[in-house]
Design a protein around this motif. Structure first.
Motif, PDB file in Angstrom:
ATOM      1  N   UNK A 159       2.425  -3.111  -7.231  1.00 34.22           N
ATOM      2  CA  UNK A 159       2.672  -4.553  -7.398  1.00 34.22           C
ATOM      3  C   UNK A 159       4.015  -4.780  -8.069  1.00 34.22           C
ATOM      4  N   UNK A 160       4.777  -5.724  -7.541  1.00 30.82           N
ATOM      5  CA  UNK A 160       5.978  -6.224  -8.198  1.00 30.82           C
ATOM      6  C   UNK A 160       5.731  -7.697  -8.483  1.00 30.82           C
ATOM      7  N   UNK A 161       5.718  -8.057  -9.774  1.00 35.00           N
ATOM      8  CA  UNK A 161       5.378  -9.432 -10.139  1.00 35.00           C
ATOM      9  C   UNK A 161       6.282  -9.929 -11.256  1.00 35.00           C
ATOM     10  N   UNK A 162       6.246 -11.221 -11.439  1.00 34.34           N
ATOM     11  CA  UNK A 162       6.961 -11.874 -12.535  1.00 34.34           C
ATOM     12  C   UNK A 162       5.932 -12.591 -13.402  1.00 34.34           C
ATOM     13  N   UNK A 163       5.969 -12.273 -14.710  1.00 32.63           N
ATOM     14  CA  UNK A 163       4.984 -12.826 -15.639  1.00 32.63           C
ATOM     15  C   UNK A 163       5.666 -13.414 -16.868  1.00 32.63           C
ATOM     16  N   UNK A 164       4.961 -14.348 -17.472  1.00 33.79           N
ATOM     17  CA  UNK A 164       5.295 -14.807 -18.821  1.00 33.79           C
ATOM     18  C   UNK A 164       4.111 -14.418 -19.688  1.00 33.79           C
ATOM     19  N   UNK A 165       4.331 -13.562 -20.668  1.00 29.44           N
ATOM     20  CA  UNK A 165       3.212 -13.103 -21.489  1.00 29.44           C
ATOM     21  C   UNK A 165       3.631 -13.007 -22.946  1.00 29.44           C
ATOM     22  N   UNK A 170      -1.890   0.309  -9.020  1.00 27.62           N
ATOM     23  CA  UNK A 170      -3.342   0.286  -9.184  1.00 27.62           C
ATOM     24  C   UNK A 170      -4.010   0.951  -7.994  1.00 27.62           C
ATOM     25  N   UNK A 171      -5.125   1.604  -8.256  1.00 27.77           N
ATOM     26  CA  UNK A 171      -5.895   2.252  -7.198  1.00 27.77           C
ATOM     27  C   UNK A 171      -7.289   1.632  -7.123  1.00 27.77           C
ATOM     28  N   UNK A 172      -7.656   1.234  -5.922  1.00 27.64           N
ATOM     29  CA  UNK A 172      -8.975   0.652  -5.662  1.00 27.64           C
ATOM     30  C   UNK A 172      -9.813   1.633  -4.844  1.00 27.64           C
ATOM     31  N   UNK A 173     -11.120   1.601  -5.048  1.00 25.81           N
ATOM     32  CA  UNK A 173     -11.994   2.529  -4.333  1.00 25.81           C
ATOM     33  C   UNK A 173     -13.250   1.811  -3.859  1.00 25.81           C
ATOM     34  N   UNK A 174     -13.799   2.355  -2.777  1.00 25.33           N
ATOM     35  CA  UNK A 174     -15.057   1.831  -2.227  1.00 25.33           C
ATOM     36  C   UNK A 174     -15.685   2.903  -1.355  1.00 25.33           C
ATOM     37  N   UNK A 175     -17.014   2.993  -1.390  1.00 23.68           N
ATOM     38  CA  UNK A 175     -17.731   3.904  -0.505  1.00 23.68           C
ATOM     39  C   UNK A 175     -17.892   3.244   0.854  1.00 23.68           C
ATOM     40  N   UNK A 176     -17.306   3.829   1.878  1.00 27.45           N
ATOM     41  CA  UNK A 176     -17.373   3.243   3.210  1.00 27.45           C
ATOM     42  C   UNK A 176     -18.813   3.246   3.703  1.00 27.45           C
ATOM     43  N   UNK A 177     -19.199   2.152   4.340  1.00 26.72           N
ATOM     44  CA  UNK A 177     -20.561   2.008   4.822  1.00 26.72           C
ATOM     45  C   UNK A 177     -21.498   1.408   3.801  1.00 26.72           C
ATOM     46  N   UNK A 178     -21.008   1.222   2.570  1.00 28.58           N
ATOM     47  CA  UNK A 178     -21.851   0.637   1.535  1.00 28.58           C
ATOM     48  C   UNK A 178     -22.123  -0.829   1.839  1.00 28.58           C
ATOM     49  N   UNK A 179     -23.265  -1.302   1.412  1.00 28.31           N
ATOM     50  CA  UNK A 179     -23.590  -2.723   1.598  1.00 28.31           C
ATOM     51  C   UNK A 179     -22.769  -3.617   0.675  1.00 28.31           C
ATOM     52  N   UNK A 180     -22.230  -3.038  -0.384  1.00 28.45           N
ATOM     53  CA  UNK A 180     -21.382  -3.797  -1.304  1.00 28.45           C
ATOM     54  C   UNK A 180     -19.988  -3.896  -0.698  1.00 28.45           C
ATOM     55  N   UNK A 181     -19.515  -5.111  -0.396  1.00 34.40           N
ATOM     56  CA  UNK A 181     -18.212  -5.247   0.265  1.00 34.40           C
ATOM     57  C   UNK A 181     -17.024  -5.144  -0.676  1.00 34.40           C
ATOM     58  N   UNK A 182     -17.271  -5.088  -1.985  1.00 32.57           N
ATOM     59  CA  UNK A 182     -16.179  -5.171  -2.947  1.00 32.57           C
ATOM     60  C   UNK A 182     -15.540  -3.813  -3.232  1.00 32.57           C
ATOM     61  N   UNK A 183     -14.233  -3.844  -3.377  1.00 33.63           N
ATOM     62  CA  UNK A 183     -13.475  -2.683  -3.850  1.00 33.63           C
ATOM     63  C   UNK A 183     -13.352  -2.802  -5.363  1.00 33.63           C
ATOM     64  N   UNK A 208      -1.696   2.339 -13.706  1.00 30.23           N
ATOM     65  CA  UNK A 208      -0.551   2.952 -14.359  1.00 30.23           C
ATOM     66  C   UNK A 208       0.649   2.031 -14.222  1.00 30.23           C
ATOM     67  N   UNK A 209       1.544   2.138 -15.167  1.00 29.70           N
ATOM     68  CA  UNK A 209       2.764   1.351 -15.100  1.00 29.70           C
ATOM     69  C   UNK A 209       3.693   1.979 -14.068  1.00 29.70           C
ATOM     70  N   UNK A 235       0.855  -1.178   0.000  1.00 35.92           N
ATOM     71  CA  UNK A 235       0.000   0.000   0.000  1.00 35.92           C
ATOM     72  C   UNK A 235       0.899   1.238   0.000  1.00 35.92           C
ATOM     73  N   UNK A 236       0.752   2.087  -1.012  1.00 38.41           N
ATOM     74  CA  UNK A 236       1.610   3.269  -1.129  1.00 38.41           C
ATOM     75  C   UNK A 236       0.823   4.575  -1.028  1.00 38.41           C
ATOM     76  N   UNK A 237      -0.485   4.487  -0.995  1.00 40.56           N
ATOM     77  CA  UNK A 237      -1.288   5.697  -0.886  1.00 40.56           C
ATOM     78  C   UNK A 237      -2.679   5.392  -0.386  1.00 40.56           C
ATOM     79  N   UNK A 238      -3.203   6.272   0.467  1.00 42.05           N
ATOM     80  CA  UNK A 238      -4.566   6.123   0.994  1.00 42.05           C
ATOM     81  C   UNK A 238      -5.208   7.509   1.016  1.00 42.05           C
TER      82      UNK A 238
END
Length: 239
Positions: free
Chosen positions: A187-193, A217-230, A236-237, A171-174
């Motif tokens: 994210x730091x990952x290793x891929x074969x593509x 990547x940035x994820x968002x969610x409205x706090x208190x929402x019934x939807x638990x998903x971000x 961005x690269x 986590x780098x920003x909130x």
């Protein structure tokens, strides 16, 4: 005998009428606190954000504030975020503020969920799995992914992506504004593509080479929402 029976019967009938009258006099009165009749078409007002339980990427142990509780003051109570974010950083203060509104929020569990989301989204994009992407992306990001998938399909190209590892998801920003929380993850990952053309020849990448990839990547969610998903709201690269 018959007169005695009739007298007894009359006494019990009188008691029964009296009891029924008393119950009706109590239960039939309006006190001003009755709930209105249920109307399935009526618009329902959402309870305050602080009065609803909080959720994250995955279901977490712990409950939110009780219903009817007063909304918390947006003043951060410092916590020890060592190993999650830099202590006393803007990101740490942002996590403190999120916990003010959703005490059940767990940044470590969020980071684990963000890893799963990253792999799921990258694989779904490679496969052109629109159904999966729709549930995880904001409308703006989904539109961008859709344009890229359509361009690929018109060219007759296919993408093969294999995850070797996700080495880090930090986590780098909130940010928290008007109950909308945004958490940025590097994210730091290793891929074969590899991308193949209509004839199956490789036109980009390599099916045999492992590459290091950095994404932010940035994820968002409205706090208190019934939807638990971000939802993913920005990509961005990384560097």
């Amino acid at each position: 005998m018959q007169d005695s029976l009739d007298l007894t019967t009359l006494i019990f009938l009188g008691l029964a009428v009296f009891v029924i009258w008393k119950l009706r006099s109590v239960l039939g009165q309006k006190t001003g606190t009755e709930r209105p009749p249920f109307n399935p078409l009526a618009r329902r007002e959402e309870p305050p954000a602080a009065a609803r339980d909080g959720d994250n990427v995955v279901r977490l142990p712990g409950a939110g504030p009780e219903r009817g509780a007063a909304a918390p003051v947006a003043t951060a109570v410092p916590r020890n975020w060592k190993g999650v974010v830099e202590p006393n950083s803007p990101a740490a203060r942002g996590l403190d503020l999120i916990l003010q509104q959703e005490p059940g929020f767990d940044p470590r569990a969020f980071a684990d969920g963000a890893k799963m989301a990253y792999e799921t989204i990258v694989i779904a994009f490679a496969k052109g799995d629109r159904k999966t992407l729709k549930t995880l992306l904001s409308r703006e990001v989904a539109d961008g992914f859709e344009r890229a998938i359509q361009t690929r399909e018109r060219a007759g190209q296919t993408v093969e992506t294999t995850f070797v590892s996700i080495d880090r998801a930090e986590i780098v920003g909130v940010d928290l504004r008007n109950r909308v929380a945004q958490i940025t993850v590097r994210y730091l990952s290793k891929l074969i593509t590899a991308t193949r053309g209509p004839q199956g020849t490789v036109v980009d990448g390599s099916p045999d080479k492992v590459v290091d990839v950095t994404d932010v990547w940035t994820f968002a969610r409205t706090l208190g929402s019934r939807d638990p998903n971000w939802q993913l709201v920005a990509t961005e690269a990384g560097h």
